[in-house]
Design an enzyme around this catalytic site. Structure first.
Site, mmCIF file in Angstrom:
data_model
loop_
_atom_site.group_PDB
_atom_site.id
_atom_site.type_symbol
_atom_site.label_atom_id
_atom_site.label_comp_id
_atom_site.label_asym_id
_atom_site.label_seq_id
_atom_site.Cartn_x
_atom_site.Cartn_y
_atom_site.Cartn_z
ATOM 1 N N ASP A 92 40.595 36.981 53.484
ATOM 2 C CA ASP A 92 41.534 37.803 52.744
ATOM 3 C C ASP A 92 42.072 38.859 53.709
ATOM 4 O O ASP A 92 41.339 39.372 54.551
ATOM 5 C CB ASP A 92 40.805 38.464 51.564
ATOM 6 C CG ASP A 92 41.739 39.235 50.661
ATOM 7 O OD1 ASP A 92 42.938 39.295 50.960
ATOM 8 O OD2 ASP A 92 41.257 39.782 49.651
ATOM 9 N N SER A 93 43.347 39.197 53.581
ATOM 10 C CA SER A 93 44.003 40.056 54.571
ATOM 11 C C SER A 93 43.620 41.522 54.470
ATOM 12 O O SER A 93 43.984 42.310 55.344
ATOM 13 C CB SER A 93 45.521 39.940 54.423
ATOM 14 O OG SER A 93 45.929 40.541 53.202
ATOM 15 N N GLY A 94 42.933 41.912 53.409
ATOM 16 C CA GLY A 94 42.603 43.318 53.211
ATOM 17 C C GLY A 94 43.565 44.027 52.278
ATOM 18 O O GLY A 94 43.370 45.197 51.953
ATOM 19 N N GLY A 95 44.605 43.336 51.818
ATOM 20 C CA GLY A 95 45.572 43.956 50.913
ATOM 21 C C GLY A 95 44.937 44.475 49.644
ATOM 22 O O GLY A 95 45.231 45.585 49.185
ATOM 23 N N ASP A 146 49.795 41.738 51.899
ATOM 24 C CA ASP A 146 50.642 42.011 50.746
ATOM 25 C C ASP A 146 50.194 43.296 50.076
ATOM 26 O O ASP A 146 49.167 43.863 50.431
ATOM 27 C CB ASP A 146 50.572 40.845 49.748
ATOM 28 C CG ASP A 146 49.162 40.665 49.183
ATOM 29 O OD1 ASP A 146 48.190 41.052 49.856
ATOM 30 O OD2 ASP A 146 49.037 40.130 48.074
ATOM 31 N N GLN A 194 53.483 37.569 44.377
ATOM 32 C CA GLN A 194 53.222 38.790 43.614
ATOM 33 C C GLN A 194 54.240 38.880 42.468
ATOM 34 O O GLN A 194 54.849 37.888 42.116
ATOM 35 C CB GLN A 194 53.273 40.010 44.540
ATOM 36 C CG GLN A 194 52.090 40.118 45.495
ATOM 37 C CD GLN A 194 50.779 40.442 44.779
ATOM 38 O OE1 GLN A 194 50.743 40.825 43.600
ATOM 39 N NE2 GLN A 194 49.668 40.268 45.505
ATOM 40 N N GLY A 221 47.516 39.373 42.737
ATOM 41 C CA GLY A 221 47.906 40.383 41.762
ATOM 42 C C GLY A 221 47.543 40.060 40.336
ATOM 43 O O GLY A 221 48.039 40.704 39.400
ATOM 44 N N ASP A 271 38.230 32.105 44.211
ATOM 45 C CA ASP A 271 37.138 32.918 44.743
ATOM 46 C C ASP A 271 36.907 34.078 43.786
ATOM 47 O O ASP A 271 37.818 34.494 43.068
ATOM 48 C CB ASP A 271 37.472 33.470 46.129
ATOM 49 C CG ASP A 271 38.376 34.695 46.045
ATOM 50 O OD1 ASP A 271 37.868 35.816 46.223
ATOM 51 O OD2 ASP A 271 39.582 34.537 45.766
ATOM 52 N N HIS A 340 21.374 30.709 41.805
ATOM 53 C CA HIS A 340 21.671 30.004 40.555
ATOM 54 C C HIS A 340 23.153 30.086 40.211
ATOM 55 O O HIS A 340 23.801 29.063 39.932
ATOM 56 C CB HIS A 340 20.857 30.550 39.381
ATOM 57 C CG HIS A 340 21.391 30.055 38.076
ATOM 58 N ND1 HIS A 340 21.113 28.789 37.612
ATOM 59 C CD2 HIS A 340 22.278 30.592 37.203
ATOM 60 C CE1 HIS A 340 21.790 28.590 36.488
ATOM 61 N NE2 HIS A 340 22.507 29.669 36.221
#
Length: 376
Positions: A92-95, A146, A194, A221, A271, A340
């Site tokens: 993930d880009s950190g946005g 983004d 988005q 988003g 995810d 689990h």
């Protein structure tokens, strides 16, 4: 990266496919365990591979950039070498993390200035910087930088943010295309749709994203506080626009029921931190419903946590023992519960895939959905 569409369900938009990356194949639909800081919390790599049967995990640009830092990751030879995971990784880009630091960041056209949640130090993320960081991390799949808007979100803000995300995407693509992988294998890049919960904005964004012609596409988003039905409407709208011959990734989603509903709408990749975060707090997802293992009713229940999942753990790990561990705050409790829940999530998408291929997905979905949401 290559994507092969194997089967589409006749009664829904559910798809079974296969993604091929430099670090292996991923059968879709797939759930990707979240390893924010280079590790899936409380789970060893051996357990991820052999017990949970994970095919891909996530890392996070923001967290890995801050700690352990890019110099360490590069010296190790990339994140795969650093954490010992030899299967695919998506970053993930950190946005989203920058979005969550609402009081510690400033967003401008050039990028985002933010303060570290660790020590308060100041940093700048631009589209170019984020591409360079993900090159250094070495993920098989890199995400665009983004802005993730909150819910609710005023229309003007959502529209302005969407257009800036598109301008940032052009810069991300230019940087990605003008740089090379650092560790001798190919990387690929996903743009992100988005537009908040506005139908016309989501339509514009999905069309803009698709026009870039990248190897896969993501939907961002959502799952930020909006009602589930609204999330499904936006997801359905976007999936009808994004190309059918490329994987679709719905970011940060979600509950088992969310995942099944969105598979039916045509999503391939998911995810969420929910299976591990909730596990550490004693919430277990099962094929018969949701268990709060802290409840008194499980105190003397010596039955397996979920008989339908097979024997991935020793049968001695029954409900009463796990309750004792969680109540006692034993580390093993968090480990067993996390194992689990992740096993259940991977089992669930595998069952969905099997039923898509067999032509029984809709019947299976209708049977299992009521179970997934009930509390035991």
């Amino acid at each position: 990266m290559e994507f092969e569409l194997t089967k589409t369900d006749a009664q829904s938009k559910a798809r079974a496919g296969k993604i091929t990356t430099a670090h292996g194949e991923i059968e879709t639909p797939i759930f990707m365990p979240v390893g924010t800081a280079g590790t899936v919390k409380a789970v060893q790599q051996r357990e991820l591979k052999e017990d949970i049967k994970a095919q891909i995990i996530l890392g996070n640009t923001y967290h890995l950039y801050l700690r352990p830092g890019l110099d360490i990751i590069k010296e190790a030879g990339g994140l795969h070498k650093f954490n010992g995971w030899d299967k695919p990784i998506l970053t993930d880009s950190g946005g989203y993390q920058v979005y969550s630091l609402s009081e510690k960041r400033k967003i401008k056209e050039e990028g985002v200035t933010f303060q570290s949640h660790i020590d308060g130090s100041r940093h700048v993320f631009s589209p170019e910087v984020v591409m360079d960081i993900q090159r250094t991390i070495g993920a098989d799949i890199m995400m665009a930088f983004d802005e993730c808007t909150p819910f609710p979100c005023e229309r003007k803000y959502a529209e302005d943010s969407m257009h800036m995300t598109h301008r940032w995407l052009k810069r991300c693509c230019d940087r990605f295309d003008s740089t090379e992988p650092l560790y001798g294998y190919d990387q690929t890049f996903f743009p992100i749709v988005q537009g908040s919960t506005y139908k016309d904005l989501r339509t514009q964004s999905a069309e803009a994203i698709a026009s870039f012609g990248r190897e896969g596409n993501a939907i961002g988003g959502l799952s930020v506080g909006e009602p589930a039905e609204m999330m499904y409407k936006m997801t359905d709208l976007v999936c009808n626009i994004l190309p059918k011959d490329k994987p679709r990734y719905l970011m940060g989603v979600g509950t088992p029921a969310n995942i099944i509903e969105c598979i039916a709408l045509g999503v391939d990749m998911f995810d969420c931190v929910m299976p591990t975060r909730n596990a550490r707090n004693g919430m277990l997802f099962t094929s018969e419903g949701i268990i709060n293992i802290k409840n008194e009713k499980w105190k003397d229940d010596f039955s397996p946590i979920d008989v339908n999942l097979g024997s991935y753990v020793d049968v001695s790990y029954h409900k009463a023992y796990l309750r004792h561990l969680i109540i006692s705050k034993e580390i093993l409790g968090a480990q067993i519960a996390s194992l689990h829940n992740l096993t259940f999530y991977l089992w669930l998408v595998k069952e969905a895939r099997k039923n898509i291929i067999n032509g029984t997905f809709s019947t299976w979905k209708n049977a299992i959905l009521p179970k997934l949401e009930r509390k035991l």
